[in-house]
Enzyme design. Structure first.
Site, PDB file in Angstrom:
ATOM      1  N   PHE A 123     -40.448 -27.676 -30.269  1.00 32.87           N
ATOM      2  CA  PHE A 123     -40.118 -26.613 -31.217  1.00 32.87           C
ATOM      3  C   PHE A 123     -41.397 -25.985 -31.717  1.00 32.87           C
ATOM      4  O   PHE A 123     -42.468 -26.577 -31.619  1.00 32.87           O
ATOM      5  CB  PHE A 123     -39.322 -27.205 -32.387  1.00 32.87           C
ATOM      6  CG  PHE A 123     -38.010 -26.494 -32.648  1.00 32.87           C
ATOM      7  CD1 PHE A 123     -37.047 -26.392 -31.665  1.00 32.87           C
ATOM      8  CD2 PHE A 123     -37.733 -25.947 -33.895  1.00 32.87           C
ATOM      9  CE1 PHE A 123     -35.839 -25.761 -31.903  1.00 32.87           C
ATOM     10  CE2 PHE A 123     -36.518 -25.312 -34.150  1.00 32.87           C
ATOM     11  CZ  PHE A 123     -35.573 -25.220 -33.149  1.00 32.87           C
ATOM     12  N   GLN A 237     -38.857 -17.109 -45.705  1.00 31.94           N
ATOM     13  CA  GLN A 237     -39.108 -17.112 -44.273  1.00 31.94           C
ATOM     14  C   GLN A 237     -38.242 -16.117 -43.501  1.00 31.94           C
ATOM     15  O   GLN A 237     -37.028 -16.103 -43.645  1.00 31.94           O
ATOM     16  CB  GLN A 237     -38.855 -18.508 -43.707  1.00 31.94           C
ATOM     17  CG  GLN A 237     -39.061 -18.594 -42.203  1.00 31.94           C
ATOM     18  CD  GLN A 237     -39.074 -20.029 -41.708  1.00 31.94           C
ATOM     19  OE1 GLN A 237     -38.035 -20.676 -41.635  1.00 31.94           O
ATOM     20  NE2 GLN A 237     -40.246 -20.544 -41.420  1.00 31.94           N
ATOM     21  N   HIS A 239     -36.954 -15.654 -39.987  1.00 37.98           N
ATOM     22  CA  HIS A 239     -36.827 -16.310 -38.687  1.00 37.98           C
ATOM     23  C   HIS A 239     -37.097 -15.232 -37.646  1.00 37.98           C
ATOM     24  O   HIS A 239     -36.563 -14.123 -37.741  1.00 37.98           O
ATOM     25  CB  HIS A 239     -35.425 -16.887 -38.513  1.00 37.98           C
ATOM     26  CG  HIS A 239     -35.292 -17.824 -37.350  1.00 37.98           C
ATOM     27  ND1 HIS A 239     -35.358 -17.385 -36.057  1.00 37.98           N
ATOM     28  CD2 HIS A 239     -35.125 -19.161 -37.294  1.00 37.98           C
ATOM     29  CE1 HIS A 239     -35.226 -18.435 -35.248  1.00 37.98           C
ATOM     30  NE2 HIS A 239     -35.078 -19.522 -35.979  1.00 37.98           N
ATOM     31  N   LEU A 253     -28.271 -15.789 -36.559  1.00 36.95           N
ATOM     32  CA  LEU A 253     -29.384 -16.551 -36.003  1.00 36.95           C
ATOM     33  C   LEU A 253     -29.288 -16.760 -34.497  1.00 36.95           C
ATOM     34  O   LEU A 253     -28.236 -17.066 -33.958  1.00 36.95           O
ATOM     35  CB  LEU A 253     -29.442 -17.918 -36.693  1.00 36.95           C
ATOM     36  CG  LEU A 253     -30.649 -18.777 -36.327  1.00 36.95           C
ATOM     37  CD1 LEU A 253     -31.925 -18.135 -36.824  1.00 36.95           C
ATOM     38  CD2 LEU A 253     -30.508 -20.170 -36.912  1.00 36.95           C
ATOM     39  N   GLU A 256     -34.130 -21.215 -32.470  1.00 38.63           N
ATOM     40  CA  GLU A 256     -35.459 -21.423 -31.902  1.00 38.63           C
ATOM     41  C   GLU A 256     -35.368 -22.331 -30.675  1.00 38.63           C
ATOM     42  O   GLU A 256     -36.268 -22.366 -29.843  1.00 38.63           O
ATOM     43  CB  GLU A 256     -36.348 -22.062 -32.978  1.00 38.63           C
ATOM     44  CG  GLU A 256     -37.811 -22.086 -32.627  1.00 38.63           C
ATOM     45  CD  GLU A 256     -38.681 -22.433 -33.839  1.00 38.63           C
ATOM     46  OE1 GLU A 256     -38.329 -22.031 -34.962  1.00 38.63           O
ATOM     47  OE2 GLU A 256     -39.693 -23.114 -33.652  1.00 38.63           O
ATOM     48  N   ARG A 287     -43.239 -19.893 -37.072  1.00 41.79           N
ATOM     49  CA  ARG A 287     -42.256 -18.825 -37.254  1.00 41.79           C
ATOM     50  C   ARG A 287     -42.856 -17.564 -37.864  1.00 41.79           C
ATOM     51  O   ARG A 287     -42.511 -16.454 -37.463  1.00 41.79           O
ATOM     52  CB  ARG A 287     -41.110 -19.313 -38.131  1.00 41.79           C
ATOM     53  CG  ARG A 287     -40.184 -20.233 -37.371  1.00 41.79           C
ATOM     54  CD  ARG A 287     -39.061 -20.729 -38.227  1.00 41.79           C
ATOM     55  NE  ARG A 287     -38.106 -21.455 -37.390  1.00 41.79           N
ATOM     56  CZ  ARG A 287     -37.089 -22.143 -37.861  1.00 41.79           C
ATOM     57  NH1 ARG A 287     -36.883 -22.221 -39.167  1.00 41.79           N
ATOM     58  NH2 ARG A 287     -36.265 -22.766 -37.047  1.00 41.79           N
ATOM     59  N   HIS A 352     -34.226 -16.113 -43.395  1.00 39.92           N
ATOM     60  CA  HIS A 352     -33.686 -17.395 -42.952  1.00 39.92           C
ATOM     61  C   HIS A 352     -33.791 -18.511 -43.975  1.00 39.92           C
ATOM     62  O   HIS A 352     -32.882 -19.313 -44.122  1.00 39.92           O
ATOM     63  CB  HIS A 352     -34.425 -17.804 -41.676  1.00 39.92           C
ATOM     64  CG  HIS A 352     -33.857 -19.004 -40.994  1.00 39.92           C
ATOM     65  ND1 HIS A 352     -32.535 -19.069 -40.629  1.00 39.92           N
ATOM     66  CD2 HIS A 352     -34.417 -20.173 -40.602  1.00 39.92           C
ATOM     67  CE1 HIS A 352     -32.306 -20.234 -40.041  1.00 39.92           C
ATOM     68  NE2 HIS A 352     -33.421 -20.927 -40.032  1.00 39.92           N
ATOM     69  N   ARG A 387     -42.062 -22.788 -43.352  1.00 45.33           N
ATOM     70  CA  ARG A 387     -41.423 -24.006 -42.878  1.00 45.33           C
ATOM     71  C   ARG A 387     -41.408 -24.049 -41.358  1.00 45.33           C
ATOM     72  O   ARG A 387     -41.153 -23.034 -40.711  1.00 45.33           O
ATOM     73  CB  ARG A 387     -39.982 -24.086 -43.389  1.00 45.33           C
ATOM     74  CG  ARG A 387     -39.209 -25.259 -42.845  1.00 45.33           C
ATOM     75  CD  ARG A 387     -37.844 -25.399 -43.468  1.00 45.33           C
ATOM     76  NE  ARG A 387     -36.880 -24.396 -43.042  1.00 45.33           N
ATOM     77  CZ  ARG A 387     -36.217 -24.427 -41.882  1.00 45.33           C
ATOM     78  NH1 ARG A 387     -36.448 -25.410 -41.021  1.00 45.33           N
ATOM     79  NH2 ARG A 387     -35.337 -23.490 -41.583  1.00 45.33           N
TER      80      ARG A 387
END
Lengths: 586, 265
Positions: A123, A237, A239, A253, A256, A287, A352, A387
């Site tokens: 990730f 954040q 995304h 969404l 990821e 991100r 996000h 994050r």
């Protein structure tokens, strides 16, 4: 005089919110001997956690044996641009593996490695493959497993579709909460020795968001009004990959996990543009980096037809895609009529996650209000300025447990709940019921939509002072109008979403004001907070967190120095320093 | 006024929505401007924001992940968030799920499902597994077998369409397809040690299902509820209760007609 709630519920620990943190917290509090009442705005099991797709990060080392808590800690701190609460990052990295294995023993099912252990997927910005997952619906798995444990814990009661309007305090300690049942609008007074906030984030203050309707920042709003400090509210954040087209699905969404499983980002010229922004980590960069990269490509005229980038996974076999990314396959096929095994997806940044939130003690999730605890997205500290994907689900388990235990212990140490201040209760009731008496007041739907426009326009992915000040002014003006808003129409109490929306608006406005005020103050670019007028990371700001609190003169923001990193943790980070990207070092 | 433009692109949608409560109600028609990619939930929320602020509807994620926005569109049980308006032409109707009591408008009282869920014993590993200090090992193929069942988002559309619950209102005798799937996910979990076959045969009423497969048809997660869940559960129950060799064994042992409930496998 306002009407008094006819129903009173007495409990030891009141948990507000039933996502991952709330449920894990409730189980922990019950195991510590407390009677627990969980209240949630929706039905049980519908919390925003179910939308988490990619997985939960934990240094189990099942796929990469070199992985360690130190590596996870360093990744988290670097991703958060070093203003994370380092103690939270340390606890999280050390305890996440244990929490994941515990969840498995509670019945959660994960994809496996060839030798039968929990499989881990790569990730963004995680040095090693680290995310325990099941396909692309890991959040649902977490929720169902916790739900199974929760409903079979006799000390726990769950009250579904109940919304909290205000927390009640007495001499600096929480005493309870005023709430209403959505189905019939009846008022309920909860009296509790300790309260755990687990209400999630406030993504709904933006128009384009991956968040569900529930993410209206209730917890931050409630805590702020009860005198708790908020922290780092400027860090929201984006995304990098939300759906772009058609308009009806904008913002939903795109996990990821698509990039984790090898998905490539391209601009309309076919270039893998991440080469320019982070040649080492490419699509799996942090991100904030990927989101800004897509934004830059679009601004430079190299975007996809609907203003995004192409995300391509077609080089993987259809069977692989359908087994590893089943809900993405389904989502695009059904909602965008795009077969992702054959065509690229069109993606663009979407709001996000809230890194900011209630300021808490790292060990216990305690706030500065006695008896009030917070865990999960509503709390702040672990993620710093940005994050990492996968750190949210493990956050819920690690700090849900800790805060639940601490709330349980607090309740055990205090013989009864604090007395209810009748004037406070009356004022809270008055505010809650007021929109019902204003049939001709402003429509709460219109106000909410205007607020979303303001945040989207004035606190975008790249911010600047003038826009932020303008945005703040507009939020304050909306706040004034909201004080006089009605339900938009009929004023019945039974499941009246106009009334519910007026209530949600209250918390959203607090979150939006805190966002603008903090964003104005932080005069640098760090993680998710990027400013065109202060485009660089400023070392002086690395030591400062911004605290938002209620004062007699209204909302105030001030900088406080964070606790310096102990030597051994500085070493842990510097050893992994070679993995900094050029952008991070600049 | 509703009108369909040329081709399949509809400019305006004429949507009738049930408005009312358990005691009374009627279908009210609203004209909704259509934008590209609009789903039925968008249309309902547009009505709520612009024409009927008190229109009650339950929804959360708008991404087919939470299973909150179940309703009957033109009579078919569906998730509103996953139903593009363009699938329906210029007119459509939205009603609440019929199997559950109406609270208001499109919102129904689904609490019965949560009561049923509590009656299913939770995941229970064997004592040996529970105290095994080593991380558990399972094979991917064993995980794959139950992954399908664990995809369930509890939209309760299968409960809504199940004849036993919908037409015969036998909520007293049958847990419904959702909870057959829940039990299947537990029964086939490689580390679970409980035997829920007595529960299935008695309280849960697996025998009530006559395999019309309507539940499978409406499942938005495409779970093969009947073929992969209910039929194998029926077989397991039959193995235990109706296998002639076992039945003979029981008679020879002189035991009761039924095996012990809840014993370990």
């Amino acid at each position: 005089m306002a009407e008094a709630p006819r129903e009173t519920v007495e409990t030891d620990v009141l948990v507000i919110g039933a996502g991952g943190a709330g449920m894990r917290g409730a189980v922990a509090a019950a195991l510590s001997g407390a009677r627990v009442t969980v209240i949630c705005k929706s039905l049980l099991g519908k919390a925003h956690t179910v939308m988490a797709e990619g997985g939960m990060a934990a240094a189990l080392g099942n796929v990469a044996h070199l992985d360690s808590w130190e590596a996870h800690f360093a990744d988290t701190m670097k991703g958060g641009k070093l203003i994370n609460n380092w103690r939270m990052a340390e606890i999280h990295a050390k305890e996440a593996p244990e929490r994941v294995l515990e969840l498995e023993r509670w019945g959660a099912v994960f994809d496996r490695t060839r030798d039968g252990l929990i499989h881990q997927r790569p990730f963004g910005a995680h040095t090693y493959p680290r995310l325990a997952h099941i396909g692309d619906r890991t959040g649902l798995e977490l929720i169902r497993s916790l739900q199974d444990v929760l409903v079979h814990t006799p000390a726990v009661d769950v009250h579904m579709e109940v919304t909290v309007a205000s927390l009640l305090t007495s001499d600096g300690r929480v005493a309870g909460a005023l709430a209403y049942a959505r189905a019939d609008g009846r008022l309920i007074l909860y009296r509790a020795r300790a309260i755990l906030l687990a209400t999630g984030g406030a993504g709904k203050i933006y128009r384009i968001t991956s968040n569900s309707w529930e993410s209206t920042g209730d917890g931050t709003g409630l805590a702020y009004e009860a005198g708790a400090q908020l922290q780092d509210m400027e860090f929201v954040q984006f995304h990098p990959t939300g759906m772009v087209w058609p308009p009806g699905v904008r913002g939903i969404l795109v996990t990821e996990g698509v990039r984790g499983e090898g998905g490539l980002l391209r601009n309309k010229e076919g270039d893998r543009f991440m080469e320019k922004y982070d040649p080492e980590r490419m699509e799996l960069s942090a991100r904030d980096v990927v989101a800004r990269a897509i934004n830059s490509e679009v601004l430079a005229g190299r975007g996809s037809p609907h203003g995004g980038a192409f995300l391509d996974i077609t080089h993987r076999s259809p069977d692989f895609i359908k087994s590893k990314l089943p809900s993405m396959y389904e989502q695009f096929l059904k909602l965008a009529k795009v077969d992702i095994t054959k065509e690229p997806m069109e993606v663009a940044p979407t709001i996000h996650y809230y890194m900011g939130g209630v300021r808490v003690d790292a060990e216990t999730g305690a706030t500065n209000v006695s008896g009030l605890f917070a865990a999960g997205e509503v709390a702040s500290g672990l993620h710093g300025a940005n994050r990492l994907g996968g750190n949210s689900l493990s956050d819920l388990l690690v700090f849900g447990k800790r805060a639940g235990e601490a709330a349980g212990a607090f309740a055990g140490a205090h013989g009864g709940s604090a007395p209810i201040d009748s004037r406070q209760l009356e004022q809270a009731t008055e505010r809650l019921l007021a929109p019902l008496r204003r049939p001709h007041g402003d429509s709460p739907y219109r106000l909410m939509s205007e607020l979303q426009e303001v945040c989207t326009k004035y606190a975008p992915i790249i911010r600047e002072e003038k826009g932020l000040r303008e945005g703040l002014e507009k939020v304050l003006e909306l706040g004034g109008r909201a004080q006089l808003c009605g339900t938009g129409g009929p004023n019945g109490r039974a499941f009246n979403p106009g009334w519910h929306t007026a209530q949600d608006l209250h918390g959203m406005l607090i979150n939006a004001e805190a966002l603008f005020r903090s964003a104005i103050e932080r005069k640098e670019s760090r993680g998710a907070h990027a400013r065109s007028d202060y485009p660089r990371l400023d070392a002086r700001w690395a030591e400062l967190n911004l605290i938002t609190e209620k004062t007699p003169d209204g909302m105030a923001v001030r900088a406080v120095e964070n606790k310096p990193l102990p030597y051994e943790l500085t070493e842990v980070i510097s050893q992994s320093f070679k993995r900094y990207t050029p952008e991070e070092i600049s | 006024m509703a009108r369909a433009s040329t081709g399949d692109h509809v400019q305006q949608l004429r949507m009738s929505v049930f408005r009312g409560d358990a005691s009374e109600g009627e279908m009210i028609t609203y004209d909704v401007p259509v934008r590209e990619g609009m789903v039925v939930l968008d249309a309902v929320l547009w009505v709520q924001a612009n024409l009927a602020p008190d229109l009650a509807v339950r929804w959360n994620c708008k991404a087919a992940k939470c299973g909150s926005c179940s309703a009957e569109i033109n009579g078919f049980p569906r998730l509103m968030c996953k139903s593009p308006v363009s699938d329906y032409g210029a007119e459509l109707s939205v009603r609440p799920m019929r199997t559950f009591p109406i609270i208001r408008d499109l919102v129904t009282d689904v609490s019965w499902n949560y009561e049923v869920n509590k009656r299913i014993p939770k995941f229970t590993p064997s004592e040996k597994d529970a105290f095994d200090p080593q991380p558990w090992r399972m094979q991917q193929e064993d995980v794959d077998r139950i992954t399908e069942f664990r995809k369930c988002i509890e939209c309760f559309l299968c409960q809504d369409v199940c004849h036993v619950l919908r037409d015969h209102d036998r909520k007293d005798a049958f847990f419904g397809p959702r909870f057959m799937i829940r039990i299947a996910g537990l029964e086939m979990h490689p580390k679970d040690s409980l035997d829920r076959r007595p529960l299935l045969k008695n309280e849960a009423g697996v025998g009530m299902c006559n395999i019309t497969k309507c539940c499978t048809e409406v499942c938005p997660e495409h779970i093969h509820i009947t073929d992969n869940g209910i039929i194998p559960l029926k077989e397991r129950v039959a193995d235990l209760y109706f296998d002639p060799v076992r039945a003979l064994g029981r008679r020879l042992r002189g035991g009761g007609r039924e095996p012990d409930r809840g014993r370990s496998r």
